[in-house]
Structure formats: C-alpha cells, structure tokens
Motif scaffolding. Structure first.
Motif, PDB file in Angstrom:
ATOM      1  N   SER A 134      31.471  -6.963   0.244  1.00  0.00           N
ATOM      2  CA  SER A 134      31.451  -6.301   1.548  1.00  0.00           C
ATOM      3  C   SER A 134      32.645  -5.372   1.692  1.00  0.00           C
ATOM      4  O   SER A 134      32.531  -4.257   2.232  1.00  0.00           O
ATOM      5  N   ASN A 135      33.799  -5.790   1.201  1.00  0.00           N
ATOM      6  CA  ASN A 135      35.002  -4.965   1.238  1.00  0.00           C
ATOM      7  C   ASN A 135      34.794  -3.678   0.432  1.00  0.00           C
ATOM      8  O   ASN A 135      35.176  -2.592   0.865  1.00  0.00           O
ATOM      9  N   HIS A 136      34.181  -3.804  -0.748  1.00  0.00           N
ATOM     10  CA  HIS A 136      33.885  -2.626  -1.569  1.00  0.00           C
ATOM     11  C   HIS A 136      32.953  -1.674  -0.820  1.00  0.00           C
ATOM     12  O   HIS A 136      33.193  -0.454  -0.784  1.00  0.00           O
ATOM     13  N   TYR A 137      31.898  -2.203  -0.227  1.00  0.00           N
ATOM     14  CA  TYR A 137      30.937  -1.340   0.454  1.00  0.00           C
ATOM     15  C   TYR A 137      31.529  -0.722   1.724  1.00  0.00           C
ATOM     16  O   TYR A 137      31.157   0.391   2.104  1.00  0.00           O
ATOM     17  N   TRP A 138      32.470  -1.388   2.366  1.00  0.00           N
ATOM     18  CA  TRP A 138      33.198  -0.772   3.479  1.00  0.00           C
ATOM     19  C   TRP A 138      33.941   0.458   2.957  1.00  0.00           C
ATOM     20  O   TRP A 138      33.900   1.537   3.566  1.00  0.00           O
ATOM     21  N   ALA A 139      34.648   0.287   1.823  1.00  0.00           N
ATOM     22  CA  ALA A 139      35.407   1.394   1.230  1.00  0.00           C
ATOM     23  C   ALA A 139      34.483   2.554   0.867  1.00  0.00           C
ATOM     24  O   ALA A 139      34.813   3.725   1.088  1.00  0.00           O
ATOM     25  N   MET A 140      33.318   2.251   0.306  1.00  0.00           N
ATOM     26  CA  MET A 140      32.383   3.304  -0.076  1.00  0.00           C
ATOM     27  C   MET A 140      31.792   3.987   1.159  1.00  0.00           C
ATOM     28  O   MET A 140      31.538   5.191   1.134  1.00  0.00           O
ATOM     29  N   GLY A 141      31.600   3.248   2.241  1.00  0.00           N
ATOM     30  CA  GLY A 141      31.159   3.860   3.492  1.00  0.00           C
ATOM     31  C   GLY A 141      32.192   4.855   4.010  1.00  0.00           C
ATOM     32  O   GLY A 141      31.851   5.949   4.478  1.00  0.00           O
ATOM     33  N   LYS A 142      33.467   4.490   3.892  1.00  0.00           N
ATOM     34  CA  LYS A 142      34.540   5.419   4.263  1.00  0.00           C
ATOM     35  C   LYS A 142      34.520   6.635   3.348  1.00  0.00           C
ATOM     36  O   LYS A 142      34.813   7.754   3.769  1.00  0.00           O
ATOM     37  N   GLY A 143      34.166   6.417   2.083  1.00  0.00           N
ATOM     38  CA  GLY A 143      34.068   7.523   1.140  1.00  0.00           C
ATOM     39  C   GLY A 143      33.004   8.529   1.545  1.00  0.00           C
ATOM     40  O   GLY A 143      33.231   9.743   1.468  1.00  0.00           O
ATOM     41  N   LEU A 144      31.845   8.040   1.965  1.00  0.00           N
ATOM     42  CA  LEU A 144      30.779   8.941   2.398  1.00  0.00           C
ATOM     43  C   LEU A 144      31.220   9.750   3.621  1.00  0.00           C
ATOM     44  O   LEU A 144      31.030  10.967   3.669  1.00  0.00           O
ATOM     45  N   GLU A 145      31.814   9.080   4.605  1.00  0.00           N
ATOM     46  CA  GLU A 145      32.320   9.791   5.784  1.00  0.00           C
ATOM     47  C   GLU A 145      33.341  10.852   5.375  1.00  0.00           C
ATOM     48  O   GLU A 145      33.301  11.994   5.849  1.00  0.00           O
ATOM     49  N   SER A 146      34.248  10.471   4.497  1.00  0.00           N
ATOM     50  CA  SER A 146      35.312  11.379   4.067  1.00  0.00           C
ATOM     51  C   SER A 146      34.772  12.545   3.249  1.00  0.00           C
ATOM     52  O   SER A 146      35.248  13.675   3.379  1.00  0.00           O
ATOM     53  N   LEU A 147      33.797  12.274   2.395  1.00  0.00           N
ATOM     54  CA  LEU A 147      33.186  13.344   1.599  1.00  0.00           C
ATOM     55  C   LEU A 147      32.513  14.366   2.510  1.00  0.00           C
ATOM     56  O   LEU A 147      32.684  15.575   2.323  1.00  0.00           O
ATOM     57  N   ASN A 148      31.780  13.904   3.494  1.00  0.00           N
ATOM     58  CA  ASN A 148      31.142  14.837   4.431  1.00  0.00           C
ATOM     59  C   ASN A 148      32.176  15.684   5.169  1.00  0.00           C
ATOM     60  O   ASN A 148      31.999  16.895   5.324  1.00  0.00           O
ATOM     61  N   ARG A 149      33.278  15.056   5.602  1.00  0.00           N
ATOM     62  CA  ARG A 149      34.353  15.815   6.263  1.00  0.00           C
ATOM     63  C   ARG A 149      34.959  16.845   5.318  1.00  0.00           C
ATOM     64  O   ARG A 149      35.235  17.981   5.707  1.00  0.00           O
TER      65      ARG A 149
END
Length: 159
Positions: A134-149
């Motif tokens: 779950s911690n990994h997938y939280w980090a990857m979710g932040k990655g998607l948000e950050s990539l879009n930004r």
C-alpha cells in the motif's frame, strides 16, 4: 517467493505524447524536482562497471514513517518505448518503465520486481506485506499526480 520479495506493477494513462512522457520518466536525476513527495534526494554516485551507466544514490520515502536508501542505474533503454533499471541497497531488484501511445494519451506501465532489504522491511514483510505494498502504491499515485503537473508545466513553458 520469499516473504520480502515483491512484484508491484503500476499502470498509468497520461495525456501527452510518448516522447514527452518518456523524456520525463527516463531522466532519473530529475525525479527529485518533479516527484518531491517521494524522491527526497538523488545524486550521481559513480559509473556502473557492468552497464557503463550512471549509478544514482537515492533517498526516498512513502506515506509510512521510514526512508529508503538505495542505488539505481539504467540497464537497458529503448527510447521512447522503455527503460529498465536495477536497484540495490534497501531495495534490491529490477524495474521496467514501458510506454505506448494510444490516441492522445500514453499508457505507462512500471513493472517493479524488488526485494525489501532494509532490515525493518525485510524481517516484517511476512506480517506487513499488504501495508508495505500500500505504501508503494501511495508513492506511485503521487508519481502520477506529479507527472501530470510536470507535463503541464513543460507545455506552459513551451508556449
């Protein structure tokens, strides 16, 4: 599979071209700038003798209150379709980013095969594996948000 072994695939769909998405995701040194919630520090460490590529020393975190110190370098690059890496330190294994244009979007996939070697993760994986995932997938979710930004930032700067 040992209790500290993980396979964690991630799929993103991002508006843009394969070239611009690949450019962002394949520049490991820049992750600290555009993905700051996870990548706290990245620096060039040395040249990998096996690949001849730069090895990066990384300090990363997730939502849980621990940090990971690990090293990574590219092992294979097929621009703009894929880039593979190896990792060692608190995380040891391999990963591959894959990119495929689909209309005005890019399908991005990250396949992460990793062993948790940080002692707290390694020895508690038998009990805490779902939480660590779950911690990994939280980090990857932040990655998607950050990539879009980051893609929006680059497009605005190009105007």
């Amino acid at each position: 599979m040992r209790t500290n072994e993980y396979y964690m695939p991630t799929e993103w769909r991002v508006r843009g071209t394969i070239e611009e998405v690949y450019e962002v995701c394949s520049d490991f040194l820049d992750y600290q700038r555009w993905w700051p919630e996870v990548y706290l520090n990245i620096r060039k460490d040395r040249i990998d003798e096996e690949t001849g590529n730069v090895v990066y020393a990384l300090l990363t975190r997730g939502k849980l209150p621990y940090k990971l110190r690990w090293y990574s370098c590219k092992t294979r690059e097929d621009a703009p379709r894929s880039v593979s890496l190896k990792a060692y330190g608190d995380l040891a294994g391999r990963g591959t980013w894959s990119f495929e244009q689909d209309g005005d979007c890019v399908n991005v996939r990250f396949d992460w095969y990793v062993n948790a070697e940080k002692p707290v993760l390694k020895y508690l994986s038998w009990l805490m594996k779902p939480i660590f995932r779950s911690n990994h997938y939280w980090a990857m979710g932040k990655g998607l948000e950050s990539l879009n930004r980051e893609l929006e930032r680059r497009r605005a700067a190009a105007k």
